[in-house]
Design a protein around this motif. Structure first.
Motif, PDB file in Angstrom:
ATOM      1  N   SER A  16      54.470 -65.534  -0.995  1.00 52.40           N
ATOM      2  CA  SER A  16      54.418 -64.075  -1.359  1.00 52.40           C
ATOM      3  C   SER A  16      53.868 -63.169  -0.305  1.00 52.40           C
ATOM      4  CB  SER A  16      53.790 -63.664  -2.889  1.00 52.40           C
ATOM      5  OG  SER A  16      52.410 -63.771  -2.602  1.00 52.40           O
ATOM      6  N   LEU A  34      56.607 -53.699  -1.498  1.00 53.65           N
ATOM      7  CA  LEU A  34      57.957 -54.660  -1.137  1.00 53.65           C
ATOM      8  C   LEU A  34      59.132 -53.608  -1.586  1.00 53.65           C
ATOM      9  CD1 LEU A  34      57.321 -58.267  -2.783  1.00 53.65           C
ATOM     10  CD2 LEU A  34      57.046 -57.382  -0.262  1.00 53.65           C
ATOM     11  N   GLU A  39      61.252 -57.794  -3.080  1.00 45.98           N
ATOM     12  CA  GLU A  39      60.578 -57.917  -4.468  1.00 45.98           C
ATOM     13  C   GLU A  39      61.531 -59.158  -5.391  1.00 45.98           C
ATOM     14  OE1 GLU A  39      58.298 -55.198  -5.966  1.00 45.98           O
ATOM     15  OE2 GLU A  39      57.996 -57.280  -6.849  1.00 45.98           O
ATOM     16  N   GLU A  40      62.713 -59.072  -5.267  1.00 40.52           N
ATOM     17  CA  GLU A  40      63.760 -59.921  -5.887  1.00 40.52           C
ATOM     18  C   GLU A  40      63.314 -61.280  -5.384  1.00 40.52           C
ATOM     19  OE1 GLU A  40      67.804 -59.299  -5.210  1.00 40.52           O
ATOM     20  OE2 GLU A  40      68.269 -61.021  -7.019  1.00 40.52           O
TER      21      GLU A  40
END
Ligand SMILES: [Zn+2]
Length: 113
Positions: A16, A34, A39-40
């Protein structure tokens, strides 16, 4: 086994952070934010780590032989890794070194077989 959990958490955090760094530099997202696409990807990567049945033996998803990523996500994460990988060395030298060491150890282990 708490070791596996630690490994899983570490991998998720590392991935991340790499995505966040990539998004910040490439997509101009504010630090800690993000864009929807990243984000996905981050959610997907974290979900893969949660479900990875090889967490105990493997070192990192990029060195995992069983590529469980969907092909479009795999392409995206590869680009992120290529971009953020070398930069992680600067931002998080300890995490990066730990990753390099464990990747090398894994390679040695595989060569012996
Ligand atoms: Zn982004």
């Amino acid at each position: 086994m708490k070791n596996v959990q630690t490994k899983r958490d570490r991998e998720k955090r590392m991935v991340s952070e790499m995505i966040a760094l990539y998004c910040c530099k490439q997509h101009g997202s504010p630090k800690g934010g993000l864009c929807p696409e990243c984000e996905e990807l981050a959610a997907y990567a974290s979900q893969r780590s949660d479900r990875c049945p090889f967490m105990e033996t493997k070192t990192f998803c990029s060195s995992c032989k069983v590529h469980c990523y969907r092909s479009d996500m795999r392409d995206k994460i590869r680009i992120v890794m290529r971009f953020s990988g070398p930069r992680m060395m600067f931002h998080h030298p300890i995490a990066a070194i730990r990753h390099i060491v464990s990747t090398k150890a894994e390679k040695r282990r595989l060569q012996k077989k």
